[in-house]
Scaffold this motif. Sequence first.
Motif, PDB file in Angstrom:
ATOM      1  N   ILE A  13     -26.296  47.532  10.624  1.00  0.00           N
ATOM      2  CA  ILE A  13     -26.827  47.369   9.254  1.00  0.00           C
ATOM      3  C   ILE A  13     -27.908  46.283   9.175  1.00  0.00           C
ATOM      4  N   GLY A  46     -19.628  41.121   1.834  1.00  0.00           N
ATOM      5  CA  GLY A  46     -20.966  41.540   1.367  1.00  0.00           C
ATOM      6  C   GLY A  46     -21.624  40.475   0.512  1.00  0.00           C
ATOM      7  N   HIS A 104     -21.308  38.175   7.482  1.00  0.00           N
ATOM      8  CA  HIS A 104     -20.724  39.439   7.955  1.00  0.00           C
ATOM      9  C   HIS A 104     -21.273  39.877   9.306  1.00  0.00           C
ATOM     10  N   GLY A 105     -20.552  40.778   9.956  1.00  0.00           N
ATOM     11  CA  GLY A 105     -20.979  41.349  11.222  1.00  0.00           C
ATOM     12  C   GLY A 105     -21.912  42.531  10.995  1.00  0.00           C
ATOM     13  N   ASP A 139     -19.481  50.720  11.113  1.00  0.00           N
ATOM     14  CA  ASP A 139     -18.840  51.820  10.371  1.00  0.00           C
ATOM     15  C   ASP A 139     -19.698  52.340   9.218  1.00  0.00           C
ATOM     16  N   ILE A 140     -20.588  51.502   8.679  1.00  0.00           N
ATOM     17  CA  ILE A 140     -21.426  51.976   7.560  1.00  0.00           C
ATOM     18  C   ILE A 140     -22.912  51.982   7.908  1.00  0.00           C
ATOM     19  N   ASN A 193     -24.514  46.420   1.583  1.00  0.00           N
ATOM     20  CA  ASN A 193     -24.892  45.493   0.527  1.00  0.00           C
ATOM     21  C   ASN A 193     -25.884  44.465   1.104  1.00  0.00           C
ATOM     22  N   ASP A 231     -19.857  48.856  -2.364  1.00  0.00           N
ATOM     23  CA  ASP A 231     -18.830  47.814  -2.193  1.00  0.00           C
ATOM     24  C   ASP A 231     -18.702  46.935  -3.440  1.00  0.00           C
TER      25      ASP A 231
HETATM   26  P1  ATP Z   1     -18.022  40.654  13.590  1.00  0.00           P
HETATM   27  O1  ATP Z   1     -16.869  40.565  14.513  1.00  0.00           O
HETATM   28  O2  ATP Z   1     -19.302  41.086  14.238  1.00  0.00           O
HETATM   29  O3  ATP Z   1     -18.194  39.469  12.673  1.00  0.00           O
HETATM   30  P2  ATP Z   1     -16.338  42.172  11.870  1.00  0.00           P
HETATM   31  O4  ATP Z   1     -15.476  43.001  12.750  1.00  0.00           O
HETATM   32  O5  ATP Z   1     -15.785  40.937  11.258  1.00  0.00           O
HETATM   33  O6  ATP Z   1     -17.719  41.845  12.607  1.00  0.00           O
HETATM   34  P3  ATP Z   1     -18.017  43.347   9.911  1.00  0.00           P
HETATM   35  O7  ATP Z   1     -19.034  44.027  10.719  1.00  0.00           O
HETATM   36  O8  ATP Z   1     -18.439  42.119   9.208  1.00  0.00           O
HETATM   37  O9  ATP Z   1     -16.737  43.123  10.755  1.00  0.00           O
HETATM   38  O10 ATP Z   1     -17.385  44.350   8.857  1.00  0.00           O
HETATM   39  C1  ATP Z   1     -16.089  44.208   8.296  1.00  0.00           C
HETATM   40  C2  ATP Z   1     -15.948  45.183   7.144  1.00  0.00           C
HETATM   41  O11 ATP Z   1     -16.767  44.749   6.067  1.00  0.00           O
HETATM   42  C3  ATP Z   1     -16.396  46.594   7.506  1.00  0.00           C
HETATM   43  O12 ATP Z   1     -15.576  47.558   6.907  1.00  0.00           O
HETATM   44  C4  ATP Z   1     -17.782  46.669   6.951  1.00  0.00           C
HETATM   45  O13 ATP Z   1     -18.188  47.951   6.600  1.00  0.00           O
HETATM   46  C5  ATP Z   1     -17.723  45.742   5.733  1.00  0.00           C
HETATM   47  N1  ATP Z   1     -19.023  45.081   5.527  1.00  0.00           N
HETATM   48  C6  ATP Z   1     -19.549  44.087   6.263  1.00  0.00           C
HETATM   49  N2  ATP Z   1     -20.754  43.746   5.805  1.00  0.00           N
HETATM   50  C7  ATP Z   1     -21.004  44.537   4.746  1.00  0.00           C
HETATM   51  C8  ATP Z   1     -22.115  44.682   3.853  1.00  0.00           C
HETATM   52  N3  ATP Z   1     -23.222  43.927   3.953  1.00  0.00           N
HETATM   53  N4  ATP Z   1     -22.028  45.607   2.881  1.00  0.00           N
HETATM   54  C9  ATP Z   1     -20.927  46.374   2.744  1.00  0.00           C
HETATM   55  N5  ATP Z   1     -19.856  46.304   3.559  1.00  0.00           N
HETATM   56  C10 ATP Z   1     -19.897  45.393   4.555  1.00  0.00           C
END
Ligand code: ATP
Length: 358
Positions: free
Chosen positions: A15, A259, A277-278, A282-283, A290, A338
Amino acid sequence: MNRALKIGILEGDDIGLEVVPETIKVMRAAAQKTGLAIDWFPMPIGRKALDELGYTLPPGTLEKLDTLDGWVLGPIGHQAYPKDQPNAINPHPILRKHFDLFANIRPAKSFPGLPAIYQDVDLIMVRENNEGFPPDRNVYLGNGEFRPTPDMTISIRLITRPGSSKVARAAFELARTRPRKKVTAVHKNTVFKLGCGMFAEECRKVAQDYPDIAFDEVMVDTFGMRLVMKPQQFDVIVTTNTFGDILSDVAAGLVGGLGLAPGLSAGPERAMAQATHGSAPDIAGKNIANPYAMIMSGQMLLAWLGHKHAEPKAVTAAQRIERAMARVIGDGKTLTPDLGGKATTVQMGDAVAAQVQA
Ligand code: ATP
């Protein structure tokens, strides 16, 4: 400042390829509106750079970044990098160490009307970023976690006076830019008498240089309880690495989730905008991520650069983005799924950019 700011654009993965362009769109709009000159430097990083150039962090990147004032880094999806390729490294720790990005600044701000546990929170966590418990950050060579016997693991924690003092000063400087002018140091010096003790001593010393800022100290366990029960009582919080890592995610959870969690990693000379966030594979590619966290990370970068270089136009540009985002959220018509809306990433970015120019 009598030259253009130099800002790098590193989109990252997944993303990142969607939210970083929206961030740059909004930052450009704010710069244009306030007459702030910015030279932009797009640079390859992550999976795309690996596929095109054979490296996730192409040679010359650090040298190029050295010539810039700051940069926007999208999320890095390093978990999915091929394990058998030596050049497929996670670039993030290298950037953090090379530029001594010692302060990880993570705001948690709520908005009335958005689904969240609290609607009236406005705090900032300042987390020490280069020391503490994480085993890649507390030794010069090797690893700060080791296993002397099959049934015993020792994890070490590094606390230094200069590291504690620097992050405390960053917190006090930040508090000066905010209306409530308050810093809370979070530690546990009753148990970690030497480590947290040293951190607390340095925070107290720095506090003496800021008589205009209220200062208090809270034990980390008590703080955890007070944070979830009454987060409104906190303004700027300064703490050690792992406490800050955990507590900033808790704070994000109180105001609506990842988000809505922007971040800035700041060092002595440069700062890096990076959402908490990572890369959310998945999206990714669906145009539904967001962009708030990434856009507001860019906003923090402009504010930081404005204060660092005494450039009022950058501060004004940052204020414009903050107000524009609040209007878009308040209006509620252009929010991503979200946040309970139906807008795409691009539509939300467009809406913020339009408000910046309004
Ligand atoms: P990392 O280990 O790289 O920090 P993570 O495993 O903690 O990543 P994320 O990639 O941050 O996970 O995502 C966690 C959840 O939050 C997922 O379901 C993702 O779709 C959602 N998410 C993260 N960022 C956003 C965003 N900007 N907008 C909407 N949903 C988000």
